[in-house]
Each structure stands twice: as structure tokens, then as C-alpha cells.
Design an enzyme around this catalytic site. Sequence first.
Site, short mmCIF file in Angstrom:
data_model
loop_
_atom_site.label_atom_id
_atom_site.label_comp_id
_atom_site.label_asym_id
_atom_site.label_seq_id
_atom_site.Cartn_x
_atom_site.Cartn_y
_atom_site.Cartn_z
CE1 TYR A 169 1.34 -11.02 0.71
CE2 TYR A 169 2.42 -8.90 0.41
CZ TYR A 169 1.27 -9.67 0.41
OH TYR A 169 0.06 -9.09 0.09
CB THR A 200 -0.94 -0.01 1.22
OG1 THR A 200 -1.71 -1.21 1.20
CG2 THR A 200 -1.87 1.18 1.23
CE LYS A 212 0.07 -9.13 3.87
NZ LYS A 212 0.47 -7.70 3.77
#
Length: 319
Positions: A143, A56, A168
Site C-alpha cells: 500500500y 475501513t 495499491k
Amino acid sequence: MTRTTTMPAPLAFDGVLYFPITPFDAAGEVDLGLLGTHLESRLEHRPGGVFPACGTGELHAMSPSEAARVVRRTVEVVDGSVPVIAGAGGGVAIAKDLAVAAEDAGADAILLMPPYLVTGPARGLQGYVEDVLSATSLPAIVYHRNNARYTTETMRHLARNPQVVGFKDGVGDVAAAQDIVLAVHEEGREDFAFFNGLLTAELTQAAYRGIGIPLYSSAVFAMLPELATLFYRAYTEHDEPLRERLLREFYRPLVALRDETPGFAVSLIKAGVRLGGLPVGSVRSPFVDPTTAQTDRLAALLATGADLVAEHATLATGR
């Protein structure tokens, strides 16, 4: 330089996980002053952790020195109130530089993004993680997405490294994620943190909780923290009627708008912050800003979200 690795302290997250945007000024440069304002206004809503310079926050579009400044400013503003997990990733040399810079800035951990562009075999991905961690003593959350898809056996191996403290999932294969959760626990890692990292994770989080992945990324917290907190309270307190209402009236329409244009998982959030009155600038290419019509629809959605918050004021404040 290789750094000495010590057993990291477990990361504890109690609250919505906050992924701030990165403000850019009129000249397109990182605006650390606006970043501080953005952070301070969201810290009032008690996030469980702050993840600067991640997806983000447009890590992909920043230089390592820009990302380092963003992380350092975040650490200063957060001032130890919650964990700060900095983004690192890309080419292995750059990922190592980002990890070192994050440690120097005072971050508590890194979120290790996929390597740049290329895909290697499972043992190569394992080597990528180990190479990056050789440069820092920080713990890391890996991730799982795109060209960094960890196999169960790779995660079983990485779980034996105390520096790897989390996983994640951004792929969405629930069966594979469940297998990884089981394998990590079989290695005795009850301290491991598991996150749902799918886009607009609120839509899938009930399913992820069922397989032992209780944490999730909330990009919405960056633009409407009161609503993100309201959803989190409904989720943690098992208020299913409220959770489903928020999904129907806000999150599902947001996903429909998000899916219209590639990159809107970031662009819409930044536009939402601008609609909230903070002039954080545009996204960097190759992302694009929403059109006027799309921005108007986002504004209407945010107004709906604000109405929902007003109906449930006590839950939304988290107090």
C-alpha cells in the site's frame, strides 16, 4: 519462525472490492456476530474480493488478537467464494504477527499497510516488506501512501519477489504511479494487480484505468452495495453518461461531506451501515462519529443513491 515461500497463485478479482467495517458492541468490543451479518448481506451482491481489518475496518484501532478474530470470522463466512485479503501493518513486529495470524486464519493474501509513524529511506521500506513476508507464505499487496511511498526502483526490485503480487496507490501522483506500472511490467510481472486506493476512489478511477490501474477500493459497497455495483457496471461497461451522473449526484456530494472532518472516510461509512439498520456501533478514537446534522445529510445522500439504483435495477443487482 521463517516460513517456506512458494509461488502464490494469481489473485483474480471480478467485481467490486469490498472493505467491511468492524462492528463494535455497546461495551466497545468487536462483535463477530454482527460482522457475520454485515458480510453475509454484502456477499449477496457478489463482490470481487473482501478486505477485512484494513483501513475501513479500523485496523489501526484494534489489537492484533482482535484483528485476527475479524479475519478468521471473515474467512469462515466467505467460505472460499472470493479472495480474502487481510490487513497487516504498523511496526514490523506487529505487522509480522498480523501476517502470520492472517495465514493461520485462512486468508488468501495480505494488504501491507505503512509502518507505524516512522519514515525510512527506500531501502528501509523495501526491507520492511521483505521482513514481514519472511514470516508468512501469503502473497502481499503493498500500500503506497503516507509514510510508505515506494519509488519506482523499489517496486522494480519487489516485483522480482513472487510473493509481492500487487500495488495499491493511495498517494495520487498519477505520473509516479504510471512509472511504477511500467517498471513492474518490464520485470515480466503480467500477473501483478494494480489498485486505486485513494479515498472514494470512484472519483479518480477513470484516470487510473487510463494508466493501467483497473481495480479500485470501494468503501461505499459496505453501506450501499447496490449503488457501488451500479457504478462498477457503468465503469466496466463504459457507460459514461451513467458514470458521470452517479459522480455528480452521489459521489461528489459524499466527498464534500467526507472532507469536513478528518477520519470521515471511515466514520461516514460506519454511520451509513447504521442507517441501513445494522447496529455496528461507533468508530474508535481518534475518529469521531458524524454529528446529527451530518448524519441527516448522509441519510439524504443514501436516499438519493437508492433512487438511482431503483432507476437502473438490472445493472445495480449485477445480474
